[in-house]
Design a protein around this motif. Structure first.
Motif, short mmCIF file in Angstrom:
data_model
loop_
_atom_site.label_atom_id
_atom_site.label_comp_id
_atom_site.label_asym_id
_atom_site.label_seq_id
_atom_site.Cartn_x
_atom_site.Cartn_y
_atom_site.Cartn_z
N MET A 66 0.85 -1.12 0.17
CA MET A 66 0.13 0.09 0.06
C MET A 66 0.69 1.29 -0.06
O MET A 66 0.48 2.58 -0.29
N TRP A 67 1.99 1.20 0.50
CA TRP A 67 3.04 2.45 0.54
C TRP A 67 3.21 3.19 -0.73
O TRP A 67 3.15 4.31 -0.77
N PRO A 68 3.29 2.49 -1.88
CA PRO A 68 3.33 3.18 -3.28
C PRO A 68 2.58 4.13 -3.47
O PRO A 68 2.63 5.20 -3.94
N TRP A 69 1.23 3.83 -3.05
CA TRP A 69 -0.05 4.47 -3.53
C TRP A 69 0.13 5.72 -2.51
O TRP A 69 -0.76 6.51 -2.78
N GLN A 70 0.23 5.49 -1.26
CA GLN A 70 0.27 6.46 -0.37
C GLN A 70 1.20 7.72 -0.66
O GLN A 70 0.77 8.80 -0.32
N VAL A 71 2.30 7.44 -1.18
CA VAL A 71 3.38 8.43 -1.57
C VAL A 71 3.22 8.75 -2.89
O VAL A 71 4.22 9.26 -3.49
N CYS A 72 2.14 8.33 -3.75
CA CYS A 72 2.20 8.74 -5.12
C CYS A 72 2.27 9.93 -5.33
O CYS A 72 2.52 10.67 -6.50
N LEU A 73 1.62 11.08 -4.54
CA LEU A 73 1.92 12.29 -4.79
C LEU A 73 3.36 12.92 -5.27
O LEU A 73 3.18 13.50 -6.24
N SER A 74 4.20 12.45 -4.58
CA SER A 74 5.54 12.97 -4.61
C SER A 74 5.88 12.14 -6.06
O SER A 74 6.69 12.80 -6.90
N ASP A 75 5.53 11.09 -6.45
CA ASP A 75 5.83 10.28 -7.72
C ASP A 75 5.33 10.93 -8.86
O ASP A 75 6.00 11.16 -9.88
N TRP A 76 4.18 11.76 -8.52
CA TRP A 76 3.45 12.20 -9.81
C TRP A 76 4.24 13.52 -10.02
O TRP A 76 4.24 14.08 -11.29
N ALA A 116 -2.83 17.35 -16.96
CA ALA A 116 -3.63 16.35 -16.31
C ALA A 116 -2.70 15.73 -15.13
O ALA A 116 -3.46 15.37 -14.18
N VAL A 117 -1.65 15.43 -15.19
CA VAL A 117 -0.82 15.12 -14.01
C VAL A 117 -0.89 16.02 -12.95
O VAL A 117 -1.00 15.80 -11.57
N LEU A 118 -0.86 17.38 -13.47
CA LEU A 118 -0.89 18.38 -12.34
C LEU A 118 -2.22 18.27 -11.47
O LEU A 118 -2.31 18.51 -10.25
N VAL A 119 -3.26 18.26 -12.43
CA VAL A 119 -4.57 18.19 -11.86
C VAL A 119 -4.66 17.05 -10.88
O VAL A 119 -5.24 16.82 -9.63
N LEU A 120 -4.28 15.63 -11.38
CA LEU A 120 -4.14 14.57 -10.56
C LEU A 120 -3.37 14.78 -9.12
O LEU A 120 -3.78 14.24 -8.20
N ILE A 121 -2.36 15.47 -9.22
CA ILE A 121 -1.68 15.68 -7.98
C ILE A 121 -2.46 16.59 -6.98
O ILE A 121 -2.60 16.13 -5.77
N TYR A 122 -3.11 17.62 -7.42
CA TYR A 122 -3.93 18.28 -6.49
C TYR A 122 -5.00 17.69 -6.20
O TYR A 122 -5.60 17.71 -5.04
N TRP A 123 -5.72 16.69 -7.10
CA TRP A 123 -6.80 15.86 -6.82
C TRP A 123 -6.60 15.09 -5.53
O TRP A 123 -7.12 14.75 -4.71
N SER A 124 -5.26 14.25 -5.67
CA SER A 124 -5.00 13.29 -4.88
C SER A 124 -4.69 13.86 -3.56
O SER A 124 -4.65 13.09 -2.37
N SER A 125 -4.32 15.09 -3.44
CA SER A 125 -4.00 15.54 -2.27
C SER A 125 -5.12 16.03 -1.30
O SER A 125 -4.74 15.81 0.14
N PHE A 126 -6.15 15.89 -2.11
CA PHE A 126 -7.54 16.25 -1.26
C PHE A 126 -8.38 15.13 -0.80
O PHE A 126 -9.15 15.16 -0.20
N THR A 127 -7.89 13.90 -1.19
CA THR A 127 -8.76 12.75 -0.97
C THR A 127 -8.11 11.75 -0.32
O THR A 127 -6.92 12.09 0.13
#
Length: 127
Positions: A66-76, A116-127
């Protein structure tokens, strides 16, 4: 008490070797096949995070996957930086025959992908 499976030095070295090979082949041939961005995503995301987590946790735990998906924000974010860098260099890369993703997609499509990647970064930071 947490349940974990002890990680062997062989497994640690295998993960390190896999990451090193992906990183080594980033410049050639992956970058020429428009797979350089994917390799950067893998290196800075699942490979690095799972490797560090499993070593620090002294083994594979139920949460290791689960950890890769938890820190996916920095990866994006790393993917966005890399895309932006390659968009800026796409004319030179095209002349050299380097087939980065922006060269293959075209500058306009690559810019939309980066947005789209930038939108995904912002979206994933609020979910």
């Amino acid at each position: 008490m947490r349940s974990s499976t002890q990680i062997s030095p062989r497994s640690s070295f295998g993960l390190f070797a896999f990451g090193a090979l992906v990183l080594l082949f980033y410049t050639w041939p992956l970058k020429y096949l428009a797979l350089g961005e994917l390799s950067i995503f893998l290196i800075w995301g699942p490979i690095l995070v799972v490797g560090v987590y499993s070593v620090l946790a002294r083994g594979w735990t139920p949460n290791t996957g689960m950890w890769p998906w938890q820190v996916c924000l920095s990866d994006w974010s790393v993917l966005s930086i890399n895309l932006g860098k390659h968009i800026d260099k796409s004319a030179q890369d095209r002349q050299k025959g380097v087939g980065t993703l922006p060269v293959r997609l075209g500058e306009k499509a690559a810019r939309y992908l980066n947005m789209a990647v930038l939108v995904l970064i912002y979206w994933s930071s609020f979910t």
